[in-house]
Design a protein around this motif. Structure first.
Motif, PDB file in Angstrom:
ATOM      1  N   ARG A 136       0.769  -1.349  -0.070  1.00 39.29           N
ATOM      2  CA  ARG A 136       0.024   0.097  -0.140  1.00 39.29           C
ATOM      3  C   ARG A 136       0.984   1.346   0.131  1.00 39.29           C
ATOM      4  N   ASP A 137       1.793   1.125   0.649  1.00 37.30           N
ATOM      5  CA  ASP A 137       2.766   2.437   0.823  1.00 37.30           C
ATOM      6  C   ASP A 137       3.238   2.652  -0.329  1.00 37.30           C
ATOM      7  N   SER A 138       3.757   1.532  -1.163  1.00 37.53           N
ATOM      8  CA  SER A 138       4.633   1.886  -2.272  1.00 37.53           C
ATOM      9  C   SER A 138       3.578   2.305  -3.334  1.00 37.53           C
ATOM     10  N   LEU A 139       2.415   1.767  -3.456  1.00 39.12           N
ATOM     11  CA  LEU A 139       1.375   2.201  -4.493  1.00 39.12           C
ATOM     12  C   LEU A 139       1.159   3.742  -4.141  1.00 39.12           C
ATOM     13  N   ASN A 140       1.046   3.960  -2.706  1.00 38.58           N
ATOM     14  CA  ASN A 140       0.845   5.549  -2.550  1.00 38.58           C
ATOM     15  C   ASN A 140       1.771   6.366  -2.762  1.00 38.58           C
ATOM     16  N   GLU A 141       2.977   5.808  -2.899  1.00 47.41           N
ATOM     17  CA  GLU A 141       4.083   6.692  -3.381  1.00 47.41           C
ATOM     18  C   GLU A 141       4.153   6.910  -4.887  1.00 47.41           C
ATOM     19  N   GLY A 142       3.400   6.382  -5.596  1.00 47.39           N
ATOM     20  CA  GLY A 142       3.090   6.389  -7.082  1.00 47.39           C
ATOM     21  C   GLY A 142       3.907   5.162  -7.897  1.00 47.39           C
ATOM     22  N   ASN A 143       4.330   4.043  -7.078  1.00 48.34           N
ATOM     23  CA  ASN A 143       5.032   2.890  -7.841  1.00 48.34           C
ATOM     24  C   ASN A 143       4.071   1.987  -8.349  1.00 48.34           C
ATOM     25  N   ILE A 144       4.538   1.372  -9.217  1.00 50.81           N
ATOM     26  CA  ILE A 144       3.903  -0.088  -9.526  1.00 50.81           C
ATOM     27  C   ILE A 144       4.705  -1.076  -8.543  1.00 50.81           C
ATOM     28  N   ALA A 145       3.858  -1.965  -8.132  1.00 52.09           N
ATOM     29  CA  ALA A 145       4.261  -3.057  -7.064  1.00 52.09           C
ATOM     30  C   ALA A 145       4.370  -4.271  -7.573  1.00 52.09           C
ATOM     31  N   ILE A 146       5.567  -4.800  -7.538  1.00 50.19           N
ATOM     32  CA  ILE A 146       5.653  -6.083  -8.130  1.00 50.19           C
ATOM     33  C   ILE A 146       6.014  -7.321  -6.982  1.00 50.19           C
ATOM     34  N   VAL A 147       5.275  -8.381  -7.390  1.00 48.33           N
ATOM     35  CA  VAL A 147       5.083  -9.062  -5.841  1.00 48.33           C
ATOM     36  C   VAL A 147       5.621 -10.515  -6.705  1.00 48.33           C
ATOM     37  N   ALA A 148       6.531 -11.355  -5.856  1.00 46.57           N
ATOM     38  CA  ALA A 148       6.966 -12.732  -6.150  1.00 46.57           C
ATOM     39  C   ALA A 148       5.631 -13.480  -5.647  1.00 46.57           C
ATOM     40  N   GLY A 149       5.203 -14.205  -6.783  1.00 49.66           N
ATOM     41  CA  GLY A 149       3.982 -15.215  -6.500  1.00 49.66           C
ATOM     42  C   GLY A 149       4.625 -16.554  -5.653  1.00 49.66           C
ATOM     43  N   PHE A 150       3.675 -17.257  -5.207  1.00 50.65           N
ATOM     44  CA  PHE A 150       3.762 -18.486  -4.997  1.00 50.65           C
ATOM     45  C   PHE A 150       4.538 -18.657  -3.307  1.00 50.65           C
ATOM     46  N   GLN A 151       4.734 -17.520  -2.778  1.00 49.48           N
ATOM     47  CA  GLN A 151       5.607 -17.907  -1.610  1.00 49.48           C
ATOM     48  C   GLN A 151       5.095 -16.839  -0.569  1.00 49.48           C
ATOM     49  N   GLY A 152       5.287 -17.290   0.812  1.00 52.72           N
ATOM     50  CA  GLY A 152       5.012 -16.533   1.961  1.00 52.72           C
ATOM     51  C   GLY A 152       6.050 -16.877   3.064  1.00 52.72           C
ATOM     52  N   VAL A 153       5.551 -16.478   4.249  1.00 51.91           N
ATOM     53  CA  VAL A 153       6.498 -16.660   5.571  1.00 51.91           C
ATOM     54  C   VAL A 153       5.485 -17.341   6.414  1.00 51.91           C
ATOM     55  N   SER A 154       6.181 -18.343   7.155  1.00 49.16           N
ATOM     56  CA  SER A 154       5.123 -19.068   8.068  1.00 49.16           C
ATOM     57  C   SER A 154       5.029 -18.164   9.438  1.00 49.16           C
ATOM     58  N   GLN A 155       3.875 -18.040   9.921  1.00 48.83           N
ATOM     59  CA  GLN A 155       3.547 -17.099  11.252  1.00 48.83           C
ATOM     60  C   GLN A 155       4.546 -17.555  12.172  1.00 48.83           C
ATOM     61  N   ASP A 156       4.494 -19.152  12.330  1.00 46.61           N
ATOM     62  CA  ASP A 156       5.164 -19.692  13.396  1.00 46.61           C
ATOM     63  C   ASP A 156       6.902 -19.672  13.475  1.00 46.61           C
ATOM     64  N   THR A 157       7.345 -20.382  12.363  1.00 48.62           N
ATOM     65  CA  THR A 157       8.828 -20.614  12.324  1.00 48.62           C
ATOM     66  C   THR A 157       9.375 -19.392  11.798  1.00 48.62           C
ATOM     67  N   LYS A 158       8.814 -18.416  11.073  1.00 44.33           N
ATOM     68  CA  LYS A 158       9.564 -17.544  10.338  1.00 44.33           C
ATOM     69  C   LYS A 158      10.269 -17.755   9.164  1.00 44.33           C
ATOM     70  N   ASP A 159       9.932 -19.056   8.741  1.00 42.93           N
ATOM     71  CA  ASP A 159      10.636 -19.777   7.539  1.00 42.93           C
ATOM     72  C   ASP A 159       9.589 -19.354   6.225  1.00 42.93           C
ATOM     73  N   ILE A 160      10.523 -19.227   5.441  1.00 39.09           N
ATOM     74  CA  ILE A 160      10.156 -19.150   3.887  1.00 39.09           C
ATOM     75  C   ILE A 160       9.245 -20.433   3.608  1.00 39.09           C
ATOM     76  N   THR A 161       7.973 -20.042   2.932  1.00 41.43           N
ATOM     77  CA  THR A 161       7.280 -21.492   2.560  1.00 41.43           C
ATOM     78  C   THR A 161       6.991 -20.907   1.081  1.00 41.43           C
ATOM     79  N   THR A 162       6.497 -22.288   0.476  1.00 46.10           N
ATOM     80  CA  THR A 162       5.662 -22.086  -1.058  1.00 46.10           C
ATOM     81  C   THR A 162       4.439 -22.584  -0.764  1.00 46.10           C
ATOM     82  N   LEU A 163       3.478 -22.117  -1.836  1.00 43.95           N
ATOM     83  CA  LEU A 163       2.088 -22.394  -1.464  1.00 43.95           C
ATOM     84  C   LEU A 163       1.479 -23.865  -2.281  1.00 43.95           C
ATOM     85  N   GLY A 164       2.549 -24.526  -3.047  1.00 43.06           N
ATOM     86  CA  GLY A 164       2.340 -25.605  -3.988  1.00 43.06           C
ATOM     87  C   GLY A 164       2.418 -25.232  -5.370  1.00 43.06           C
ATOM     88  N   ARG A 165       2.371 -25.888  -6.312  1.00 44.19           N
ATOM     89  CA  ARG A 165       2.507 -25.760  -7.692  1.00 44.19           C
ATOM     90  C   ARG A 165       1.294 -25.025  -8.228  1.00 44.19           C
TER      91      ARG A 165
END
Ligand code: ADP
Ligand code: ASP
Ligand code: MG
Length: 424
Positions: A122-151
């Motif tokens: 949101r901040d980036s958009l409000n500054e006038g940017n186009i936001a590019i986001v890497a798909g297929f991934q997130g971060v675990s709430q518990d372990t803080k490790d990087i996760t993927t969402l399945g093929r």
């Protein structure tokens, strides 16, 4: 003009040319006055290549490390895309899934999104940017490790961001002109669908039509986000997927049969010689679920009177086959079956459409079409709006074409175009 989320699949950003073409498209949307968030997949078949590489160093790679490896694919494309947009004179910033606030559970390789906190986007958009986001991934709430969402998980990233950002629409850009009545790579005469209900799309996606991932459709249905599936290679209107039929849109009609899906990514496990007494199926499927494996179809044969033993077969993703066999072998003594059989040369064909509920002849016509094509059926399962059968993998393409023709789905205009991708 509101906010749009656009998702570009691997085939749309397969090489530098593709990335530049997509960058132009994104800039167009921005010039038209939209705030734009672009979710991007790994280039071409990068994810498959990284999996192959991992398997060369370890036959069953550790889930956490595999996720670290695979998320690198999307990081490459997001950074390149942001550079290409800047080169066109517009400002863009790329974000990993974690930076974009995609919070998941901690199941590696098939994590589920549990929250999206897109403050930085949101901040980036409000500054006038186009936001590019890497798909297929997130971060675990518990372990803080990087996760993927399945093929195919970038589809889910896009819809989840669209919901969290209250986007007008989620556009899924791919290598075909929309959702067709069958995979255009298999059925040249497949017809583009102008509008399909979330309900029917969910069944098609769950049955193997990988143009949209079923979890993404599920998410869009829950949050009432309209999806527009279209080609990144053409300017054509694609397919709208929504809960309700769009009012006053002359182009859309509610078909009896929406389409034919196929899937050759599953395998069949048969548990042979299971005592026919209460608790046996529970023990087998408890073992499978404890291994965190999702299964699809199940059949239990009638037990042989002489032995009191029966066979239970089920289907599951091929990628889980080894894990399932290992888990069952370990519990063999406790469950008390005789042996296991594993068959990865199967395919599934599904006919989907809400009209099935009220047209009793559909099932008979489906089986007639398969028998006329000489296709032998091994397993059957149905829902209110779907019939699926398992056949030999070699028969699948022929069976899909036969069913497509039998239900009058063949298009009489031009052949469906496949603009890119390898179909892998
Ligand atoms: P992306 O790289 O854009 O995510 P995918 O390969 O995941 O693309 O999905 C697009 C592919 O889905 C198409 O190239 C097509 O072969 C396949 N597909 C399967 N079923 C259908 C269908 N019913 N309609 C359109 N495409 C389908
Ligand atoms: N790159 C990932 C895959 O190939 C995610 C995606 O493309 O949606 O499965
Ligand atoms: Mg995809």
């Amino acid at each position: 003009m509101g906010l749009v989320v656009q998702k570009y699949g691997g085939s749309s950003v397969a090489d530098a040319e593709g990335i530049k073409r997509v960058a132009k498209r994104i800039v167009e949307a921005k010039k038209n006055g939209h705030q734009v968030v672009a979710v991007v997949s790994a280039m071409g078949d990068t994810t498959d290549e990284l999996i192959d590489l991992a398997e060369q160093v370890s036959p069953i790679p550790a889930g956490r490390e595999l996720d670290m490896l695979l998320t690198a694919g999307e990081r490459i494309s997001m950074a390149l895309l942001a550079m290409a947009i800047k080169n066109l004179g517009h400002s863009a910033q790329s974000f990993t899934g974690s930076q974009a606030g995609v919070i998941t559970d901690s199941v590696h390789n098939k994590a589920r999104i549990i929250d999206v906190t897109p403050g930085r986007i949101r901040d980036s958009l409000n500054e006038g940017n186009i936001a590019i986001v890497a798909g297929f991934q997130g971060v675990s709430q518990d372990t803080k490790d990087i996760t993927t969402l399945g093929r195919g998980g970038s589809d889910t990233t896009a819809v989840a961001l669209a919901a969290a950002l209250d986007a007008e629409v989620c556009e899924i850009y791919t290598d075909v002109d929309g959702v067709f009545t069958a995979d255009p790579r298999v059925v040249k005469k497949a017809r583009k669908i102008d509008w399909i209900s979330s309900e029917d799309m969910l069944e098609l996606a769950a049955s193997g039509s990988k143009v949209l991932l079923h979890r993404c459709v599920e998410y869009a249905r829950r949050y009432n986000i309209p999806i527009h599936v279209r080609s990144s290679f053409s300017g054509l209107r694609g397919t709208w997927v929504s809960n309700e039929k769009p009012e006053g849109d002359a182009q859309v009609e509610h078909a009896i049969i929406s389409g034919v899906a196929h899937d050759v990514s599953e395998a069949k496990v048969t548990v042979v010689g299971v005592p026919d007494k209460p608790g046996e199926a529970a023990a087998i499927f408890r073992t499978i679920s404890d291994a965190e494996i999702n299964i699809d179809m199940i059949v239990q044969n009638v037990s042989a009177a002489a032995t009191g033993l029966t066979d239970i077969s089920f289907t599951l993703p091929k990628t889980e086959g080894r894990k399932a066999i290992d888990a069952l072998e370990k519990s063999k003594a406790g469950i008390g079956f005789e042996s296991l059989r594993y068959d990865d040369q199967i395919g599934k064909i599904s006919l989907v459409g809400a009209g099935m509920k009220t047209n009793p002849g559909v099932t008979a016509d489906f089986f007639t079409a398969l028998s006329d094509a000489g296709v032998n059926i091994e397993l059957i399962s149905t829902s209110e709006i779907r019939i699926s059968v398992v056949t030999r993998a070699d028969d699948v393409n022929e069976a899909v074409r036969a069913v497509h023709t039998a239900f009058g789905l063949d298009s009489d205009s031009d052949e469906a175009v496949v603009y890119g991708g390898t179909g892998r």
